[in-house]
Design a protein around this motif. Structure first.
Motif, PDB file in Angstrom:
ATOM      1  N   TYR A  89       0.839  -1.193   0.000  1.00 43.81           N
ATOM      2  CA  TYR A  89       0.000   0.000   0.000  1.00 43.81           C
ATOM      3  C   TYR A  89       0.874   1.242   0.000  1.00 43.81           C
ATOM      4  CZ  TYR A  89      -4.020  -2.944   0.984  1.00 43.81           C
ATOM      5  OH  TYR A  89      -5.016  -3.883   0.885  1.00 43.81           O
ATOM      6  N   THR A 109      -6.182   3.987   2.629  1.00 45.41           N
ATOM      7  CA  THR A 109      -4.875   3.774   2.001  1.00 45.41           C
ATOM      8  C   THR A 109      -5.044   2.829   0.819  1.00 45.41           C
ATOM      9  OG1 THR A 109      -3.907   3.967   4.204  1.00 45.41           O
ATOM     10  CG2 THR A 109      -2.477   3.132   2.461  1.00 45.41           C
ATOM     11  N   LYS A 111      -3.802   0.494  -2.504  1.00 43.16           N
ATOM     12  CA  LYS A 111      -2.671  -0.320  -2.957  1.00 43.16           C
ATOM     13  C   LYS A 111      -1.849   0.515  -3.925  1.00 43.16           C
ATOM     14  CE  LYS A 111      -4.343  -4.957  -2.243  1.00 43.16           C
ATOM     15  NZ  LYS A 111      -4.595  -6.269  -2.826  1.00 43.16           N
TER      16      LYS A 111
END
Length: 121
Positions: A89, A109, A111
């Motif tokens: 991430y 968040t 990837k």
């Protein structure tokens, strides 16, 4: 789930995050179950030789990691992490592990986009 955050100091969840996973002095490992932090451990980065990011991937994988949160990574190491089922991430906004973890657990968040990897790899 065990999430690894590259850090420069052994300061637990309050540590500032390191910019590059392979050059970080420490890896702060946070184990989370059902959205709750169960354990925080800090591991010294055993290092890797120049161009030897496979060692860094193996080092992180050996910590039981299934997730890595970085603010930068090269294309080759990213491919190697994905090949061993470690999700990567991208977070370039949060300065500390605690803040980054909060956003990660809140689903804020994303990837990492393979098109946005560091060019030096």
């Amino acid at each position: 789930m065990t999430i690894i955050f590259p850090t420069m100091k052994d300061e637990g969840i309050g540590a500032k995050r390191g910019a590059h996973f392979g050059k970080a002095t420490f890896y702060t490992a946070v184990t989370v179950e059902d959205g709750v932090v169960k354990e925080v451990k800090v591991h010294k980065n055993p290092g890797h030789v120049t161009g030897g990011c496979a060692n860094a991937v193996a080092n992180i994988q050996a910590l039981g990691a299934d997730t890595l949160v970085v603010s930068g990574i090269g294309g080759e190491p990213l491919k190697k992490f994905l090949a061993v089922n470690v999700s990567v991430y991208f977070d370039d906004k949060n300065e500390t592990v605690e803040d980054s973890l909060r956003d990660f657990l809140a689903g804020k968040t994303a990837k990492i986009d393979p098109n946005h990897t560091c060019a030096h790899h």
